[in-house]
Write an enzyme that holds these catalytic residues in place. Structure first.
Site, PDB file in Angstrom:
ATOM      1  N   SER A  15       0.828  -1.214   0.000  1.00  0.00           N
ATOM      2  CA  SER A  15       0.000   0.000   0.000  1.00  0.00           C
ATOM      3  C   SER A  15       0.865   1.270   0.000  1.00  0.00           C
ATOM      4  O   SER A  15       0.494   2.281  -0.604  1.00  0.00           O
ATOM      5  CB  SER A  15      -0.997  -0.004   1.164  1.00  0.00           C
ATOM      6  OG  SER A  15      -0.329   0.116   2.394  1.00  0.00           O
ATOM      7  N   LEU A  91      18.727  -5.824   5.702  1.00  0.00           N
ATOM      8  CA  LEU A  91      19.820  -5.800   4.730  1.00  0.00           C
ATOM      9  C   LEU A  91      21.165  -5.785   5.451  1.00  0.00           C
ATOM     10  O   LEU A  91      21.326  -5.107   6.469  1.00  0.00           O
ATOM     11  CB  LEU A  91      19.696  -4.568   3.829  1.00  0.00           C
ATOM     12  CG  LEU A  91      18.458  -4.559   2.920  1.00  0.00           C
ATOM     13  CD1 LEU A  91      18.293  -3.206   2.240  1.00  0.00           C
ATOM     14  CD2 LEU A  91      18.523  -5.683   1.875  1.00  0.00           C
ATOM     15  N   ASN A 105      13.733   3.905   4.548  1.00  0.00           N
ATOM     16  CA  ASN A 105      12.751   2.930   5.038  1.00  0.00           C
ATOM     17  C   ASN A 105      11.630   3.654   5.764  1.00  0.00           C
ATOM     18  O   ASN A 105      11.829   4.738   6.306  1.00  0.00           O
ATOM     19  CB  ASN A 105      13.447   1.974   6.015  1.00  0.00           C
ATOM     20  CG  ASN A 105      12.500   0.934   6.599  1.00  0.00           C
ATOM     21  OD1 ASN A 105      11.686   0.341   5.891  1.00  0.00           O
ATOM     22  ND2 ASN A 105      12.568   0.722   7.908  1.00  0.00           N
ATOM     23  N   HIS A 107       8.931   2.996   8.918  1.00  0.00           N
ATOM     24  CA  HIS A 107       8.617   2.096  10.032  1.00  0.00           C
ATOM     25  C   HIS A 107       7.421   2.675  10.801  1.00  0.00           C
ATOM     26  O   HIS A 107       7.361   3.883  11.028  1.00  0.00           O
ATOM     27  CB  HIS A 107       9.833   1.947  10.958  1.00  0.00           C
ATOM     28  CG  HIS A 107       9.591   0.976  12.058  1.00  0.00           C
ATOM     29  ND1 HIS A 107       9.567  -0.395  11.840  1.00  0.00           N
ATOM     30  CD2 HIS A 107       9.321   1.151  13.368  1.00  0.00           C
ATOM     31  CE1 HIS A 107       9.284  -1.005  12.979  1.00  0.00           C
ATOM     32  NE2 HIS A 107       9.141  -0.091  13.917  1.00  0.00           N
ATOM     33  N   ASP A 143      15.882  -1.213  11.726  1.00  0.00           N
ATOM     34  CA  ASP A 143      15.050  -0.010  11.809  1.00  0.00           C
ATOM     35  C   ASP A 143      15.821   1.182  12.373  1.00  0.00           C
ATOM     36  O   ASP A 143      15.276   2.009  13.113  1.00  0.00           O
ATOM     37  CB  ASP A 143      13.785  -0.288  12.650  1.00  0.00           C
ATOM     38  CG  ASP A 143      12.857  -1.286  11.962  1.00  0.00           C
ATOM     39  OD1 ASP A 143      12.744  -1.221  10.732  1.00  0.00           O
ATOM     40  OD2 ASP A 143      12.268  -2.130  12.654  1.00  0.00           O
ATOM     41  N   GLU A 172       1.190   7.061   6.925  1.00  0.00           N
ATOM     42  CA  GLU A 172       2.338   6.623   6.109  1.00  0.00           C
ATOM     43  C   GLU A 172       2.120   6.965   4.641  1.00  0.00           C
ATOM     44  O   GLU A 172       3.033   7.414   3.944  1.00  0.00           O
ATOM     45  CB  GLU A 172       2.538   5.101   6.236  1.00  0.00           C
ATOM     46  CG  GLU A 172       2.925   4.633   7.625  1.00  0.00           C
ATOM     47  CD  GLU A 172       3.138   3.116   7.682  1.00  0.00           C
ATOM     48  OE1 GLU A 172       3.727   2.543   6.757  1.00  0.00           O
ATOM     49  OE2 GLU A 172       2.692   2.502   8.671  1.00  0.00           O
TER      50      GLU A 172
HETATM   51  C1  GAR Z   1       3.889  -0.586   6.777  1.00  0.00           C
HETATM   52  O1  GAR Z   1       3.096  -0.290   7.894  1.00  0.00           O
HETATM   53  C2  GAR Z   1       5.351  -0.279   7.065  1.00  0.00           C
HETATM   54  O2  GAR Z   1       5.518   0.827   7.907  1.00  0.00           O
HETATM   55  C3  GAR Z   1       5.781  -1.544   7.756  1.00  0.00           C
HETATM   56  O3  GAR Z   1       5.157  -2.573   7.038  1.00  0.00           O
HETATM   57  C4  GAR Z   1       3.926  -2.087   6.507  1.00  0.00           C
HETATM   58  C5  GAR Z   1       3.884  -2.412   5.040  1.00  0.00           C
HETATM   59  O4  GAR Z   1       2.640  -2.131   4.493  1.00  0.00           O
HETATM   60  N1  GAR Z   1       7.223  -1.672   7.764  1.00  0.00           N
HETATM   61  C6  GAR Z   1       7.909  -2.205   8.763  1.00  0.00           C
HETATM   62  O5  GAR Z   1       7.392  -2.656   9.765  1.00  0.00           O
HETATM   63  C7  GAR Z   1       9.408  -2.187   8.574  1.00  0.00           C
HETATM   64  N2  GAR Z   1      10.081  -2.490   9.779  1.00  0.00           N
HETATM   65  P1  GAR Z   1       2.440  -2.020   2.924  1.00  0.00           P
HETATM   66  O6  GAR Z   1       3.057  -3.268   2.309  1.00  0.00           O
HETATM   67  O7  GAR Z   1       0.959  -1.984   2.734  1.00  0.00           O
HETATM   68  O8  GAR Z   1       3.124  -0.771   2.454  1.00  0.00           O
END
Ligand code: GAR
Length: 210
Positions: A15, A91, A105, A107, A143, A172
């Protein structure tokens, strides 16, 4: 101003990738996604529409093999920016040092608090009153790395982890495209691990308006 070439790394839903695609489709953002790479061939994010390469790297490869393959692809693509968007693999320095200051990134917490998985559940069990999301340069830690932008929201009493996730995900989807836009406009730089944002007041006003 040249076009910012972006590679997005995902593991699942995508998303945030969609939000970045939408932003790059706007004329006002001189950026283009040239490829989406996933460690999960079944990631629904790989099905999103766009004129970019879609690459799945076999998750069964060991870390070294996986990253050799990733590096091979990145070298060929030669992006200016690599956006991790729900990419759930850590990574190693092999990649980080080759793409220093080019990997960012998102988070779903206010870093440095609540790194890692199950963020929202842990936020709720700690009784935290404010949470949010963070976009940061990626360094060798999980992170971790210099923070570029954060947006916060109140954690309402009795909210579930699922609803908090949804609430923060909406934020986000606004913050990540805006940061990509600022990269495209060459407004974000990093020197000696410190992030500098040109016209930061505008970004702060934007964040306030989210
Ligand atoms: C998001 O909430 C992002 O912040 C998180 O995974 C989700 C991905 O959603 N990332 C982490 O937790 C990284 N440590 P998406 O695939 O719908 O963008």
């Amino acid at each position: 101003m040249g076009i910012l070439k972006i590679v997005v790394l995902i593991s699942g839903r995508g998303s945030n990738l969609q939000a970045i695609i939408n932003k790059c489709n706007k004329k006002s953002t001189p950026a283009k996604i040239i490829a989406v790479i996933s460690n999960n061939a079944k990631a629904s994010g790989l099905k999103l529409k766009g004129k970019f390469d879609k690459i799945a790297i076999d998750n069964k490869l060991n870390k070294k093999e996986f990253e050799t393959e990733l590096q091979k692809n990145l070298k060929k693509l030669s992006p200016n920016l690599i956006c991790l968007a729900g990419f759930m693999k850590v990574l190693s320095p092999y990649i980080i040092k080759r793409w220093k200051n080019k990997i960012i990134n998102i988070h779903p917490s206010l870093l440095p608090s609540f790194k890692g998985l199950d963020t929202h559940k842990r936020v709720l069990s700690e009784g935290v009153k404010v949470s949010g999301c963070t976009i940061h340069f990626v360094d060798r830690s999980l992170d971790g790395g210099p923070i570029i932008a954060q947006a916060a929201t109140i954690v309402n009493k009795n909210i579930t982890a699922e609803n908090l996730m949804k609430k923060i995900l909406k934020i986000e989807h606004k913050l990540y495209p805006e940061v990509v836009h600022l990269f495209a406009k060459k407004k974000i730089t990093i020197k000696s691990n410190k992030v500098f944002i040109k016209d930061e007041k505008e970004l702060n006003a934007f964040i306030k308006s989210i």
